[in-house]
Motif scaffolding. Structure first.
Motif, PDB file in Angstrom:
ATOM      1  N   ASP A   8       0.876   6.848 -11.290  1.00 19.03           N
ATOM      2  CA  ASP A   8      -0.043   6.402 -12.349  1.00 19.03           C
ATOM      3  C   ASP A   8       0.564   5.398 -13.324  1.00 19.03           C
ATOM      4  O   ASP A   8       0.216   5.410 -14.497  1.00 19.03           O
ATOM      5  CB  ASP A   8      -0.505   7.611 -13.202  1.00 19.03           C
ATOM      6  N   THR A   9       1.490   4.550 -12.885  1.00 21.15           N
ATOM      7  CA  THR A   9       2.119   3.673 -13.880  1.00 21.15           C
ATOM      8  C   THR A   9       1.565   2.248 -13.911  1.00 21.15           C
ATOM      9  O   THR A   9       1.644   1.596 -14.941  1.00 21.15           O
ATOM     10  CB  THR A   9       3.651   3.550 -13.649  1.00 21.15           C
ATOM     11  N   ALA A  10       1.087   1.711 -12.784  1.00 25.44           N
ATOM     12  CA  ALA A  10       0.647   0.314 -12.700  1.00 25.44           C
ATOM     13  C   ALA A  10       1.780  -0.662 -12.998  1.00 25.44           C
ATOM     14  O   ALA A  10       1.558  -1.760 -13.483  1.00 25.44           O
ATOM     15  CB  ALA A  10      -0.545   0.049 -13.635  1.00 25.44           C
ATOM     16  N   ASP A  31      12.389   5.192  -9.155  1.00 26.45           N
ATOM     17  CA  ASP A  31      11.359   4.986 -10.164  1.00 26.45           C
ATOM     18  C   ASP A  31      10.718   3.633  -9.865  1.00 26.45           C
ATOM     19  O   ASP A  31      10.946   3.046  -8.790  1.00 26.45           O
ATOM     20  CB  ASP A  31      11.910   5.115 -11.594  1.00 26.45           C
ATOM     21  N   THR A  32       9.919   3.110 -10.780  1.00 25.64           N
ATOM     22  CA  THR A  32       9.194   1.886 -10.432  1.00 25.64           C
ATOM     23  C   THR A  32      10.131   0.690 -10.256  1.00 25.64           C
ATOM     24  O   THR A  32       9.866  -0.182  -9.438  1.00 25.64           O
ATOM     25  CB  THR A  32       8.123   1.546 -11.484  1.00 25.64           C
ATOM     26  N   LEU A  33      11.241   0.671 -11.030  1.00 19.21           N
ATOM     27  CA  LEU A  33      12.165  -0.466 -10.892  1.00 19.21           C
ATOM     28  C   LEU A  33      12.827  -0.468  -9.521  1.00 19.21           C
ATOM     29  O   LEU A  33      12.908  -1.511  -8.860  1.00 19.21           O
ATOM     30  CB  LEU A  33      13.260  -0.381 -11.957  1.00 19.21           C
ATOM     31  N   ALA A  44       0.845  -1.198   0.000  1.00 14.34           N
ATOM     32  CA  ALA A  44       0.000   0.000   0.000  1.00 14.34           C
ATOM     33  C   ALA A  44       0.873   1.237   0.000  1.00 14.34           C
ATOM     34  O   ALA A  44       1.896   1.300   0.679  1.00 14.34           O
ATOM     35  CB  ALA A  44      -0.917  -0.004   1.220  1.00 14.34           C
ATOM     36  N   LYS A  45       0.449   2.227  -0.757  1.00 11.75           N
ATOM     37  CA  LYS A  45       1.240   3.446  -0.912  1.00 11.75           C
ATOM     38  C   LYS A  45       0.453   4.651  -0.413  1.00 11.75           C
ATOM     39  O   LYS A  45      -0.746   4.737  -0.639  1.00 11.75           O
ATOM     40  CB  LYS A  45       1.577   3.627  -2.395  1.00 11.75           C
ATOM     41  N   GLN A  46       1.153   5.555   0.263  1.00 12.90           N
ATOM     42  CA  GLN A  46       0.523   6.810   0.639  1.00 12.90           C
ATOM     43  C   GLN A  46       0.703   7.793  -0.522  1.00 12.90           C
ATOM     44  O   GLN A  46       1.809   7.976  -1.009  1.00 12.90           O
ATOM     45  CB  GLN A  46       1.178   7.368   1.904  1.00 12.90           C
ATOM     46  N   GLU A  65      -6.844   2.111  -4.882  1.00 14.48           N
ATOM     47  CA  GLU A  65      -6.886   0.699  -5.278  1.00 14.48           C
ATOM     48  C   GLU A  65      -6.183  -0.207  -4.254  1.00 14.48           C
ATOM     49  O   GLU A  65      -6.451  -1.405  -4.208  1.00 14.48           O
ATOM     50  CB  GLU A  65      -6.326   0.507  -6.691  1.00 14.48           C
ATOM     51  N   ASP A  66      -5.333   0.371  -3.412  1.00 22.18           N
ATOM     52  CA  ASP A  66      -4.711  -0.427  -2.347  1.00 22.18           C
ATOM     53  C   ASP A  66      -5.738  -0.751  -1.263  1.00 22.18           C
ATOM     54  O   ASP A  66      -5.629  -1.764  -0.567  1.00 22.18           O
ATOM     55  CB  ASP A  66      -3.503   0.306  -1.758  1.00 22.18           C
ATOM     56  N   MET A  67      -6.745   0.131  -1.134  1.00 18.65           N
ATOM     57  CA  MET A  67      -7.874  -0.149  -0.233  1.00 18.65           C
ATOM     58  C   MET A  67      -8.658  -1.351  -0.757  1.00 18.65           C
ATOM     59  O   MET A  67      -9.046  -2.228   0.013  1.00 18.65           O
ATOM     60  CB  MET A  67      -8.816   1.060  -0.176  1.00 18.65           C
TER      61      MET A  67
HETATM   62  C1  FAD Z   1       5.260  12.669 -12.697  1.00 22.08           C
HETATM   63  C2  FAD Z   1       5.859  11.334 -12.457  1.00 22.08           C
HETATM   64  C3  FAD Z   1       5.956  10.422 -13.496  1.00 22.08           C
HETATM   65  C4  FAD Z   1       6.539   9.184 -13.296  1.00 22.08           C
HETATM   66  N1  FAD Z   1       6.651   8.338 -14.349  1.00 22.08           N
HETATM   67  C5  FAD Z   1       7.289   7.162 -14.177  1.00 22.08           C
HETATM   68  C6  FAD Z   1       7.453   6.262 -15.263  1.00 22.08           C
HETATM   69  O1  FAD Z   1       6.966   6.490 -16.371  1.00 22.08           O
HETATM   70  N2  FAD Z   1       8.168   5.128 -15.063  1.00 22.08           N
HETATM   71  C7  FAD Z   1       8.695   4.816 -13.843  1.00 22.08           C
HETATM   72  O2  FAD Z   1       9.334   3.766 -13.727  1.00 22.08           O
HETATM   73  N3  FAD Z   1       8.522   5.618 -12.776  1.00 22.08           N
HETATM   74  C8  FAD Z   1       7.840   6.780 -12.918  1.00 22.08           C
HETATM   75  N4  FAD Z   1       7.666   7.606 -11.846  1.00 22.08           N
HETATM   76  C9  FAD Z   1       8.142   7.183 -10.527  1.00 22.08           C
HETATM   77  C10 FAD Z   1       7.078   6.361  -9.789  1.00 22.08           C
HETATM   78  O3  FAD Z   1       5.927   7.129  -9.591  1.00 22.08           O
HETATM   79  C11 FAD Z   1       7.609   5.909  -8.438  1.00 22.08           C
HETATM   80  O4  FAD Z   1       8.603   4.982  -8.659  1.00 22.08           O
HETATM   81  C12 FAD Z   1       6.621   5.306  -7.501  1.00 22.08           C
HETATM   82  O5  FAD Z   1       7.318   5.021  -6.306  1.00 22.08           O
HETATM   83  C13 FAD Z   1       5.956   3.999  -7.927  1.00 22.08           C
HETATM   84  O6  FAD Z   1       5.236   4.100  -9.056  1.00 22.08           O
HETATM   85  P1  FAD Z   1       3.661   4.380  -9.104  1.00 22.08           P
HETATM   86  O7  FAD Z   1       3.330   5.468  -8.189  1.00 22.08           O
HETATM   87  O8  FAD Z   1       3.357   4.579 -10.540  1.00 22.08           O
HETATM   88  O9  FAD Z   1       3.019   3.039  -8.592  1.00 22.08           O
HETATM   89  P2  FAD Z   1       2.146   1.881  -9.382  1.00 22.08           P
HETATM   90  O10 FAD Z   1       3.051   1.060 -10.151  1.00 22.08           O
HETATM   91  O11 FAD Z   1       1.039   2.587 -10.132  1.00 22.08           O
HETATM   92  O12 FAD Z   1       1.622   1.176  -8.124  1.00 22.08           O
HETATM   93  C14 FAD Z   1       0.978  -0.076  -8.207  1.00 22.08           C
HETATM   94  C15 FAD Z   1       0.850  -0.667  -6.844  1.00 22.08           C
HETATM   95  O13 FAD Z   1       2.138  -0.993  -6.325  1.00 22.08           O
HETATM   96  C16 FAD Z   1       2.148  -0.790  -4.918  1.00 22.08           C
HETATM   97  N5  FAD Z   1       3.103   0.263  -4.586  1.00 22.08           N
HETATM   98  C17 FAD Z   1       3.608   1.218  -5.386  1.00 22.08           C
HETATM   99  N6  FAD Z   1       4.445   2.008  -4.701  1.00 22.08           N
HETATM  100  C18 FAD Z   1       4.466   1.548  -3.437  1.00 22.08           C
HETATM  101  C19 FAD Z   1       5.124   1.951  -2.233  1.00 22.08           C
HETATM  102  N7  FAD Z   1       5.930   3.005  -2.206  1.00 22.08           N
HETATM  103  N8  FAD Z   1       4.894   1.232  -1.103  1.00 22.08           N
HETATM  104  C20 FAD Z   1       4.077   0.173  -1.114  1.00 22.08           C
HETATM  105  N9  FAD Z   1       3.425  -0.240  -2.211  1.00 22.08           N
HETATM  106  C21 FAD Z   1       3.615   0.427  -3.355  1.00 22.08           C
HETATM  107  C22 FAD Z   1       0.753  -0.379  -4.527  1.00 22.08           C
HETATM  108  O14 FAD Z   1       0.019  -1.525  -4.208  1.00 22.08           O
HETATM  109  C23 FAD Z   1       0.236   0.252  -5.812  1.00 22.08           C
HETATM  110  O15 FAD Z   1      -1.171   0.252  -5.918  1.00 22.08           O
HETATM  111  C24 FAD Z   1       7.043   8.835 -12.029  1.00 22.08           C
HETATM  112  C25 FAD Z   1       6.895   9.734 -10.978  1.00 22.08           C
HETATM  113  C26 FAD Z   1       6.308  10.972 -11.176  1.00 22.08           C
HETATM  114  C27 FAD Z   1       6.181  11.913 -10.015  1.00 22.08           C
END
Ligand code: FAD
Ligand code: FAD
Lengths: 339, 291
Positions: free
Chosen positions: B130-132, B100-102, B11-13, B43-45
């Motif tokens: 917003d990446t999923a 980032d997401t990785l 879950a993410k804040q 969606e984490d809810m």
């Molecule tokens: C404007 C902007 C654009 C971005 N674009 C990209 C991009 O294109 N590619 C990229 O790699 N990164 C991108 N990032 C970075 C990315 O937002 C962060 O890496 C973030 O920590 C995770 O991605 P997300 O918010 O999209 O999560 P998602 O992948 O959308 O999250 C999916 C699920 O993963 C879990 N989750 C995600 N983060 C956490 C957490 N911190 N703790 C616990 N559970 C979690 C939750 O269950 C969540 O519902 C971007 C950031 C910003 C501010």
């Protein structure tokens, strides 16, 4: 090496529009980068699609055909994609931002430890200078995407890792076949050497078409119709506009009571409260019980034939006229201008 | 069948970006991000509810939350407690910053290796980034199968978990072995409300950082008992390669950020002519309000 690979998605025996849009865009990018445009297609009987891919400019088609691959499955599809990218080392790899593309691309990017940008709406080639090190990069892919609930547009780059991977939203890029198809080659991927039986641990037990549930609250754009829409049939215009804009359809109570729309769509005091980025109210007079549920929207466009309708008072843009003429014009204009 | 499961919910804040009303707007028409309240990603809810339903059906199961974020993200763990979870871990370290997401999924995966869950349930997408992408990337890093876009975790069949997925044009049911990563879609049932007893019991659950902060700042310090301590893990606790965390572990870089400007405060009147409508639509497209 260093080419562009487009992942081709099929649905119901047809190539998805988004894949053809990506090939069209890919031609421009490949032209700028002086590299080849290539396509990867995976499925149980996908040979039939090669001509169409040539029509759209794919110079090489990587074809993975196996009767076990009739429907998309994460593990075998990603195994094939990862294997190909390791061997071919594309500089750019693009996927549709569909439920398949957004399941597959992150898995592949993680395995290759290469960055991935989600849900892009625009792609360009450009240079970059790293502020700290002063290091310069030529011909990077600018991956442009909305984020933060659509409140910002971010340009993301991937300076050091290859491929530069992105998923791209459906319908934002033009789809255009070539006047003369390219004479490309088909390279068959030996799936048996790549996929293992363990890749089939997740089984599909049932698939069927089912109407989507209504989710108005989560939608950044809402097209709402009122009693002035006139009939259930006329509401279809609103659904049409909603589908091109990626929006949801809402309704006033009078429209719900008249049977034009489902109760779940009602907005207002006894319905749901919404605060989208854009609210379009068509054939709604703007009684307080309705506006209580939507007046905090960031932008409001009202469409009403009565110049004195109260809804015009709270609108940022008030269009005076017949919604049956106005909505089709909005659709036409959007289609003309959005590509 | 009574199977005791260990379920971890990711879950993410996040800042509440969905309902940006006029009061979260700056003078220049851009969104004031600092004015957006920090919430439990929606969606984490939905994901938490699916976990709690599994626990209801499999007594003796444990639901834990894992969140990565700054100190204040401990609120996520408390919120989980209030709704029926059994605890959680706050993954927090300066070295995680700029991920980032990785890099995010690497950190989450390293923590999950210490937790040994049977099922990992995430939201499909966070409403800020917003990446999923994080769910599938966590699955890949742990070499586990993934089931994305889940609307319902139906139950066990032949020792595998049946999950119903919500796709663009319909639904699909799949059967996956465990452990697996499941990402939950917004069309899944909403989370149950807070439980008053749980709220009374867990509102003093604190991380050590919060506790120490409290001792310095509050005129009425509430010392929470050891059993209410929310664990905080950093790089030193989860191990792994330092270079894979945070900014250095992130191949994507943000080159530029453009704020969307919401124009037209006073109402503009238009006729229904194609020319005027065309001008409006062009304006909406170029301001990224649509498209
Ligand atoms: C404007 C902007 C654009 C971005 N674009 C990209 C991009 O294109 N590619 C990229 O790699 N990164 C991108 N990032 C970075 C990315 O937002 C962060 O890496 C973030 O920590 C995770 O991605 P997300 O918010 O999209 O999560 P998602 O992948 O959308 O999250 C999916 C699920 O993963 C879990 N989750 C995600 N983060 C956490 C957490 N911190 N703790 C616990 N559970 C979690 C939750 O269950 C969540 O519902 C971007 C950031 C910003 C501010
Ligand atoms: C206790 C209570 C609770 C209520 N709760 C709600 C609620 O939650 N939500 C809600 O919406 N209402 C609610 N109402 C009802 C509300 O008071 C109004 O009756 C209702 O909103 C009117 O709906 P309308 O604007 O669609 O219809 P109307 O008031 O009939 O307006 C129709 C409008 O369409 C215009 N029009 C006609 N033809 C066209 C055309 N071809 N093109 C363009 N415009 C056209 C007309 O000029 C008119 O302004 C509630 C009422 C009460 C008493």
């Amino acid at each position: 090496m260093d080419n562009i690979i487009i992942y081709i998605e099929t649905e119901g025996g047809k190539i998805s529009d988004v894949s053809l849009e990506l090939l069209t865009k890919g031609r421009t990018l490949a032209g700028e980068l002086s590299c080849k445009l290539e396509a990867l297609i995976i499925g149980s009987s996908v040979e039939q699609h090669t001509q169409e891919l040539f029509n759209y400019g794919a110079e090489t088609i990587y074809l993975a055909q196996d009767k076990r691959l009739e429907h998309y499955l994460t593990l075998p599809y990603s195994a094939i994609t990862i294997d190909l990218f390791k061997k071919e080392r594309p500089q750019i790899a693009l996927f549709g931002a569909t439920s398949v593309g957004r399941d597959l691309a992150p898995r592949v990017s993680s395995a290759l430890v290469s960055g991935l940008t989600a849900d892009c709406t625009s792609l360009e080639i450009g240079n970059h200078k790293e502020a700290k090190s002063g290091k310069e990069y030529q011909n990077l892919l600018y991956q442009i995407r909305p984020a933060f609930g659509g409140n910002i547009i971010a340009t993301i780059i991937n300076p050091d890792c290859r491929p530069q991977m992105a998923t791209v939203r459906e319908g934002v890029m033009k789809k255009e076949p070539l006047a003369t198809p390219v004479k490309g080659v088909v390279k068959v991927i030996e799936t048996k050497e790549i996929i293992k039986t363990e890749d089939f641990v997740v089984e599909i037990i049932e698939r069927h078409i089912e109407e989507r549930k209504i989710d108005i609250k989560g939608s950044p754009i809402i097209i709402a119709g009122g009693f002035g829409v006139g009939s259930k049939e006329n509401f279809n215009l609103l659904y049409e506009l909603a589908s091109v804009l990626g929006a949801e359809v809402g309704a006033s109570r009078a429209a719900v009571d008249a049977g034009f729309a489902e109760g779940a769509r009602q907005i207002g005091q006894t319905g749901i409260t919404v605060r989208p980025k854009l609210y379009i109210a068509a054939g709604i007079s703007g009684q307080i019980q309705h506006t209580a549920g939507m007046d905090q929207s960031a932008m409001i466009i009202s469409i009403n034939s009565d110049p004195n309708a109260p809804i015009h008072q709270i609108a940022d843009y008030a269009i005076i006229g017949d919604m049956n003429e106005i909505i089709p014009r909005m659709i036409k204009s959007y289609k003309l201008n959005s590509k | 069948m009574t199977k005791k499961l260990k379920i971890v919910v990711l879950a993410k804040q996040v800042p509440d970006t969905r309902n940006v009303g006029k009061n979260a707007m700056k003078e220049d028409g851009t969104v004031n991000r600092a004015a957006l309240p920090a919430i439990f990603n929606p969606e984490d809810m939905n994901a938490l509810e699916q976990a709690l339903r599994l626990k209801d059906r499999h007594p003796g199961s444990v639901v834990l939350l894992l969140t990565m974020g700054p100190a204040r993200a401990a609120e996520i763990i408390r919120e989980g407690y209030y709704r029926g979870a059994d605890g959680g871990v706050l993954l927090t370290d300066r070295k995680f910053a700029g991920a980032d997401t990785l890099a995010t999924s690497y950190a989450l995966a390293m923590a999950l290796k210490k937790m040994h869950p049977d099922i990992i349930i995430a939201g499909r997408q966070a409403i800020d980034g917003d990446t999923a992408q994080v769910g599938p990337q966590v699955a890949e890093k742990l070499n586990l199968p993934q089931v994305t876009y889940a609307e319902e975790i139906v139950g066990f069949e032949k020792n595998k978990l049946v999950v119903k997925r919500r796709l663009e044009r319909g639904v699909e049911s799949v059967r996956t072995p465990l452990p697996a990563v499941i990402t939950v879609h917004a069309t899944a049932p909403e989370c149950r409300p807070r439980n008053a007893k749980q709220l009374m019991r867990f509102k003093h659950a604190r991380t050590l950082t919060e506790e120490q902060d409290n001792e310095h700042n509050s005129y009425l310090p509430v010392i929470s008992p050891e059993s209410l301590r929310i664990p905080e893990w950093g790089v030193a606790d989860v191990g792994g390669e330092e270079s894979h965390y945070g900014l250095s572990g992130s191949p994507t870089k943000v080159k530029k950020i453009e704020n969307i400007v919401f124009q037209a405060k006073e109402s503009k009147r238009l006729t229904s002519s194609f020319e005027e409508i065309d001008m409006l639509m062009t304006e909406l497209i170029s301001s990224h309000t649509i498209g």
